[in-house]
Write an enzyme that holds these catalytic residues in place. Structure first.
Site, PDB file in Angstrom:
ATOM      1  N   VAL A 339      57.388  -5.361  -8.279  1.00 17.04           N
ATOM      2  CA  VAL A 339      56.099  -5.447  -8.967  1.00 17.04           C
ATOM      3  C   VAL A 339      56.248  -5.680 -10.472  1.00 17.04           C
ATOM      4  O   VAL A 339      55.269  -5.882 -11.168  1.00 17.04           O
ATOM      5  CB  VAL A 339      55.206  -4.195  -8.726  1.00 17.04           C
ATOM      6  N   GLY A 340      57.461  -5.659 -10.985  1.00 15.28           N
ATOM      7  CA  GLY A 340      57.647  -5.938 -12.409  1.00 15.28           C
ATOM      8  C   GLY A 340      59.124  -6.055 -12.753  1.00 15.28           C
ATOM      9  O   GLY A 340      59.979  -5.504 -12.059  1.00 15.28           O
ATOM     10  N   GLY A 342      61.858  -6.434 -16.382  1.00 13.02           N
ATOM     11  CA  GLY A 342      61.957  -6.439 -17.848  1.00 13.02           C
ATOM     12  C   GLY A 342      63.401  -6.257 -18.252  1.00 13.02           C
ATOM     13  O   GLY A 342      64.289  -6.215 -17.391  1.00 13.02           O
ATOM     14  N   GLY A 343      63.597  -6.170 -19.570  1.00  8.36           N
ATOM     15  CA  GLY A 343      64.949  -5.977 -20.081  1.00  8.36           C
ATOM     16  C   GLY A 343      65.580  -4.701 -19.548  1.00  8.36           C
ATOM     17  O   GLY A 343      66.797  -4.608 -19.414  1.00  8.36           O
ATOM     18  N   PHE A 344      64.734  -3.715 -19.221  1.00 11.44           N
ATOM     19  CA  PHE A 344      65.213  -2.408 -18.782  1.00 11.44           C
ATOM     20  C   PHE A 344      65.724  -2.420 -17.348  1.00 11.44           C
ATOM     21  O   PHE A 344      66.567  -1.623 -16.970  1.00 11.44           O
ATOM     22  CB  PHE A 344      64.050  -1.400 -18.867  1.00 11.44           C
ATOM     23  N   GLY A 345      65.172  -3.357 -16.518  1.00  9.81           N
ATOM     24  CA  GLY A 345      65.500  -3.362 -15.099  1.00  9.81           C
ATOM     25  C   GLY A 345      64.315  -3.843 -14.290  1.00  9.81           C
ATOM     26  O   GLY A 345      63.545  -4.681 -14.767  1.00  9.81           O
ATOM     27  N   THR A 346      64.139  -3.320 -13.096  1.00  6.14           N
ATOM     28  CA  THR A 346      63.122  -3.838 -12.188  1.00  6.14           C
ATOM     29  C   THR A 346      62.270  -2.695 -11.650  1.00  6.14           C
ATOM     30  O   THR A 346      62.768  -1.593 -11.428  1.00  6.14           O
ATOM     31  CB  THR A 346      63.803  -4.557 -11.005  1.00  6.14           C
ATOM     32  N   VAL A 347      60.968  -3.002 -11.447  1.00 10.51           N
ATOM     33  CA  VAL A 347      60.081  -2.004 -10.848  1.00 10.51           C
ATOM     34  C   VAL A 347      59.704  -2.450  -9.434  1.00 10.51           C
ATOM     35  O   VAL A 347      59.329  -3.612  -9.222  1.00 10.51           O
ATOM     36  CB  VAL A 347      58.793  -1.821 -11.694  1.00 10.51           C
ATOM     37  N   ASP A 457      56.256   2.488 -28.574  1.00  8.23           N
ATOM     38  CA  ASP A 457      56.256   1.174 -27.918  1.00  8.23           C
ATOM     39  C   ASP A 457      54.905   0.911 -27.239  1.00  8.23           C
ATOM     40  O   ASP A 457      54.854   0.506 -26.084  1.00  8.23           O
ATOM     41  CB  ASP A 457      57.404   1.138 -26.893  1.00  8.23           C
TER      42      ASP A 457
END
Ligand code: NAG
Ligand code: NAG
Ligand code: NAG
Ligand code: NAG
Ligand code: NAG
Ligand code: NAG
Length: 485
Positions: A339-340, A342-347, A457
């Site tokens: 569902v998402g 980003g730089g942090f990883g995946t949701v 943020d």
């Protein structure tokens, strides 16, 4: 007649006085942190109460001792009924401690919970003497000390099979009369014993109960995030105690570092109770207690090892939520629905066994994500507000870092804005409501929750909308916890 009454009265007062002592018969205290109780604790050596209320017995300095005792003596002997038959009264103590080695591979030396005839330990040495005794008085029956030792170093005198990570019962001597490696007995599983690492940096709870009539001593040790164990680590008859305990005893802690190795020894909270018949010291909850402060070290290496330790500590603020990674895999159907990203990883989207829909954020395997993970879990675990995304749990296994939070049907605010080209009054009203909701969430973070949190943020991507378009602030990876003044 008056004279007789007077004589009787004199006699009565004298006999009453003879039976009573200067010590109160009941002692009960509960210290959830020590900030408000400085006058009730007698500190010596390296021991100090830090500004946030945590009791620090020693810091990382080498070759030091520190002691902290309750300021008043405690009455632990019953001699009233029969002066030749001396009974140690029932008592109990409960406390949380944290040991953080200053060198992650080599901490030392340990601490004790002690009954002592004095409210400090003059002449006590560091290293294996744990701030309790010294090389000359070790073993002397005149010491009148009883100590439960939490030893993190294999001593020079110890047998080769003796582990450094152990608990001992000590009567007048640092040579334990009885000792056990530290484990707890799993609440759920009859056959499972779990190791407890005294130097893990996590809060560990200790409950000591002595039952006077049966002379049984029970000691239970367990890390915070599990249910109370099925049975104590030690249950042992200790008739020796009556030879140790004097009419007036002081209760407290001693600790020491070594010549080559050291640890921070902390006590987060402490309760004690004795009234002769019961041994029910108040139970403590980790969420009410101060935790060790971060950033103790100077070099980068030191800082990152402190942070590793603090990680485990902070995570345990969330009590009872542990997911194993295999479980995470199961409830996301092997990470089937993204569902998402980003730089942090995946949701991913997931369904818990109880029917709740959850968003599962799997962080990329990297050094800086470790820190984001701490920030996010530590911050979210302290919040509960309609405009803040609800933390459901987390998983911290090997290099895997997963954060599980409530699933919100309507995605993020940026998606909502970019897919909606309307300019109606209704639309503007919706946006205004959303902006107000975000502001309420921020006000809560700054002024409403227990620890002040600065998000750092805030942007439409980090505001999620539920099915009523109620906004919820999420993504606390850059957040900072600030102490309230
Ligand atoms: C350790 O401390 C004790 C007591 O302060 C002192 O006598 C001793 O010399 C110290 N040892 C070292 C190696 O510094
Ligand atoms: C006192 O205790 C002794 C045994 O320790 C016992 O023989 C004696 O009967 C007791 N006396 C009273 C008055 O309870
Ligand atoms: C000592 O006194 C306690 C109660 O105070 C009693 O339970 C115990 O049996 C007595 N012991 C002896 C040896 O008399
Ligand atoms: C940490 O302890 C290990 C093992 O004793 C030792 O080899 C290392 O030099 C120590 N590191 C520091 C920074 O003191
Ligand atoms: C919000 O989500 C619900 C459920 O998925 C959907 O029916 C509705 O259209 C969404 N509303 C908006 C404004 O996106
Ligand atoms: C756009 O906003 C209006 C007003 O809130 C809403 O009724 C509509 O569902 C939205 N459209 C989309 C595509 O989200």
């Amino acid at each position: 007649m008056v004279t007789l009454l007077f004589v009787l009265f004199q006699f009565w007062t004298v006999s009453v006085r003879a039976q009573s002592t200067s010590t109160e018969t009941t002692t009960e205290f509960v210290f959830r942190g020590f900030k408000e109780h400085k006058s009730e604790i007698r500190l010596d050596g390296a021991a100090t109460i830090e500004p946030n209320g945590i009791l620090r017995l020693t810091d990382q300095k080498l070759n030091v001792t520190g002691t902290a005792f309750y300021h008043k003596p405690v009455r632990l002997l019953d001699t009233q009924r029969n002066s030749t038959n001396v009974t140690v009264r029932s008592f109990s103590a409960s406390f949380f401690f944290v040991i953080i080695p200053s060198n992650s591979s080599n901490g030392g030396f340990g601490f004790t919970f002690t009954l002592s005839p004095t409210p400090n330990r003059p002449g006590a040495e560091s290293e294996q003497y744990l701030g309790l005794l010294n090389r000359w008085n070790d073993g002397n029956i005149k010491n009148h000390v009883f100590a439960v030792e939490f030893d993190t170093v294999q001593g020079f005198r110890d047998g080769a099979d003796r582990t450094g990570n152990h608990i001992g019962l000590n009567f007048n001597s640092l040579a334990s009369n009885f000792q056990e490696p530290v484990v707890y007995y799993d609440f759920n599983d009859r056959d499972r014993k779990e190791d407890v690492h005294l130097q893990s940096g996590e809060p560990i709870q200790a409950i000591l109960e002595y039952d006077g009539p049966t002379q049984m001593l029970h000691l239970t040790i367990y890390p915070n995030a599990v249910f109370a164990p099925r049975k104590p680590l030690i249950s042992k008859k200790v008739p020796h105690l009556s030879e140790i305990v004097q009419e007036e005893m002081y209760v407290g802690f001693t600790a020491a570092t070594g010549i080559y190795q050291s640890s921070f020894h902390y006590v987060l909270g402490w309760s004690f109770f004795t009234d002769g018949d019961h041994f029910a010291a108040a139970r403590l909850h980790i969420s009410d207690l101060p935790l060790p402060q971060l950033n103790k070290g100077s070099s980068d290496n030191q800082e990152s090892s402190d942070k590793d330790q603090a990680l485990a500590t902070k995570l345990l603020i969330v009590v009872g939520l542990i997911y194993r990674y295999a479980e995470v895999k199961r409830f996301t159907k092997s990470f089937a629905c993204v569902v998402g990203r980003g730089g942090f990883g995946t949701v991913y989207k997931g369904n818990l066994p109880d029917g709740r829909k959850v968003a599962v954020k799997v962080l990329k395997d990297s050094k800086s994500n470790g820190e984001d993970f701490i920030n996010e879990v530590a911050s979210m675990s302290q919040t509960s507000h309609v405009n803040i995304v609800n933390l459901v749990g987390f998983c911290y296994e090997g290099s895997k870092r997963v954060i599980v939070y409530e699933f919100l049907e309507n995605g993020s605010l940026d998606q909502f804005i970019s897919t909606n080209t309307s300019s109606s009054a209704e639309w503007r009203r919706r946006l205004y409501e959303i902006a107000l909701g975000v502001a309420r969430g921020l006000e809560y973070l700054h002024y409403g929750c227990k620890t002040r949190i600065v998000h750092f943020d805030i942007k439409p991507q980090n505001v999620l909308l539920d099915d009523n378009l109620c906004p919820k602030v999420s993504d606390f990876g850059l957040a900072k916890l600030c102490e309230k003044k």
